[in-house]
Design a protein around this motif. Structure first.
Motif, mmCIF file in Angstrom:
data_model
loop_
_atom_site.group_PDB
_atom_site.id
_atom_site.type_symbol
_atom_site.label_atom_id
_atom_site.label_comp_id
_atom_site.label_asym_id
_atom_site.label_seq_id
_atom_site.Cartn_x
_atom_site.Cartn_y
_atom_site.Cartn_z
ATOM 1 N N ALA A 18 0.829 -1.170 -0.142
ATOM 2 C CA ALA A 18 0.040 0.120 0.102
ATOM 3 C C ALA A 18 0.985 1.206 -0.043
ATOM 4 N N VAL A 19 1.967 1.186 0.831
ATOM 5 C CA VAL A 19 2.987 2.458 0.938
ATOM 6 C C VAL A 19 3.414 2.314 -0.471
ATOM 7 N N LEU A 20 3.924 1.602 -1.058
ATOM 8 C CA LEU A 20 4.649 1.665 -2.609
ATOM 9 C C LEU A 20 3.796 2.055 -3.580
ATOM 10 N N VAL A 21 2.323 1.691 -3.543
ATOM 11 C CA VAL A 21 1.462 2.162 -4.400
ATOM 12 C C VAL A 21 1.297 3.787 -4.248
ATOM 13 N N ILE A 22 1.214 4.216 -2.914
ATOM 14 C CA ILE A 22 1.028 5.583 -2.563
ATOM 15 C C ILE A 22 2.146 6.457 -3.083
ATOM 16 N N MET A 23 3.249 5.849 -2.871
ATOM 17 C CA MET A 23 4.504 6.542 -3.293
ATOM 18 C C MET A 23 4.747 6.513 -4.903
ATOM 19 N N VAL A 24 4.194 5.621 -5.674
ATOM 20 C CA VAL A 24 4.345 5.660 -7.170
ATOM 21 C C VAL A 24 3.123 6.593 -7.520
ATOM 22 N N TRP A 25 1.998 6.625 -6.994
ATOM 23 C CA TRP A 25 1.020 7.716 -7.252
ATOM 24 C C TRP A 25 1.635 9.094 -7.187
ATOM 25 N N ILE A 26 2.212 9.507 -5.848
ATOM 26 C CA ILE A 26 2.804 10.700 -5.779
ATOM 27 C C ILE A 26 3.786 11.190 -6.682
ATOM 28 N N ARG A 27 4.655 10.274 -7.177
ATOM 29 C CA ARG A 27 5.771 10.498 -8.088
ATOM 30 C C ARG A 27 5.039 10.439 -9.556
ATOM 31 N N VAL A 28 4.146 9.989 -10.076
ATOM 32 C CA VAL A 28 3.727 10.109 -11.320
ATOM 33 C C VAL A 28 2.494 11.081 -11.505
ATOM 34 N N ARG A 29 1.711 11.637 -10.384
ATOM 35 C CA ARG A 29 0.636 12.496 -10.682
ATOM 36 C C ARG A 29 1.244 13.855 -11.407
ATOM 37 N N ARG A 30 0.221 14.117 -12.192
ATOM 38 C CA ARG A 30 0.618 15.527 -12.641
ATOM 39 C C ARG A 30 0.336 16.508 -12.016
ATOM 40 N N THR A 31 1.266 17.481 -11.849
ATOM 41 C CA THR A 31 1.146 18.745 -11.145
ATOM 42 C C THR A 31 1.551 20.096 -11.884
ATOM 43 N N GLU A 32 1.138 21.330 -11.223
ATOM 44 C CA GLU A 32 1.503 22.521 -12.148
ATOM 45 C C GLU A 32 2.974 22.643 -12.417
ATOM 46 N N GLY A 33 3.843 22.040 -11.504
ATOM 47 C CA GLY A 33 5.070 22.027 -11.955
ATOM 48 C C GLY A 33 5.780 21.492 -13.178
ATOM 49 N N ASP A 34 4.733 20.608 -13.625
ATOM 50 C CA ASP A 34 5.008 19.836 -14.932
ATOM 51 C C ASP A 34 4.779 20.673 -16.130
ATOM 52 N N GLY A 35 4.237 21.815 -15.739
ATOM 53 C CA GLY A 35 3.832 22.672 -16.928
ATOM 54 C C GLY A 35 2.449 22.785 -17.312
ATOM 55 N N LEU A 36 1.595 22.027 -16.683
ATOM 56 C CA LEU A 36 0.274 21.825 -16.642
ATOM 57 C C LEU A 36 -0.442 22.701 -15.624
ATOM 58 N N PRO A 37 -1.635 23.338 -16.047
ATOM 59 C CA PRO A 37 -2.325 24.114 -14.991
ATOM 60 C C PRO A 37 -3.076 23.121 -13.894
ATOM 61 N N ALA A 38 -2.784 23.567 -12.884
ATOM 62 C CA ALA A 38 -3.668 22.957 -11.659
ATOM 63 C C ALA A 38 -5.091 23.402 -11.745
#
Length: 89
Positions: A18-38
């Motif tokens: 479960a912790v691994l899944v949460i860590m992967v989700w945090i790592r791959v989720r799109r954020t405003e820092g990726d150049g995409l508007p949040a």
């Protein structure tokens, strides 16, 4: 006794997955820092010009104004005496 150890091993393994899944989700989720508007991005406009504010400034109108003994600068304990300002102001 063996059943208890097996249960503990299974529970710890499930927690680790479960912790691994949460860590992967945090790592791959799109954020405003990726150049995409949040969607939840809210910029506070400057009180003077409307540009995005970068800081808050004391307006100097508090009747219970305080003085910082180290810097000598005035400040207020009342947050309503602060206004958002951009870097230019």
């Amino acid at each position: 006794m063996n059943d208890n150890l097996t249960l503990i091993v299974v529970l710890v393994s499930v927690i680790h997955v479960a912790v691994l899944v949460i860590m992967v989700w945090i790592r791959v989720r799109r954020t405003e820092g990726d150049g995409l508007p949040a969607a939840s991005s809210k910029a506070t406009p400057c009180a003077l010009c409307g540009e995005p504010a970068t800081d808050w400034s004391y307006d100097g109108l508090d009747p219970n104004e305080q003085l910082d003994p180290h810097s000598g600068r005035a400040w207020s304990a009342d947050a309503t005496h602060y206004r958002p300002l951009c870097a230019a102001h």
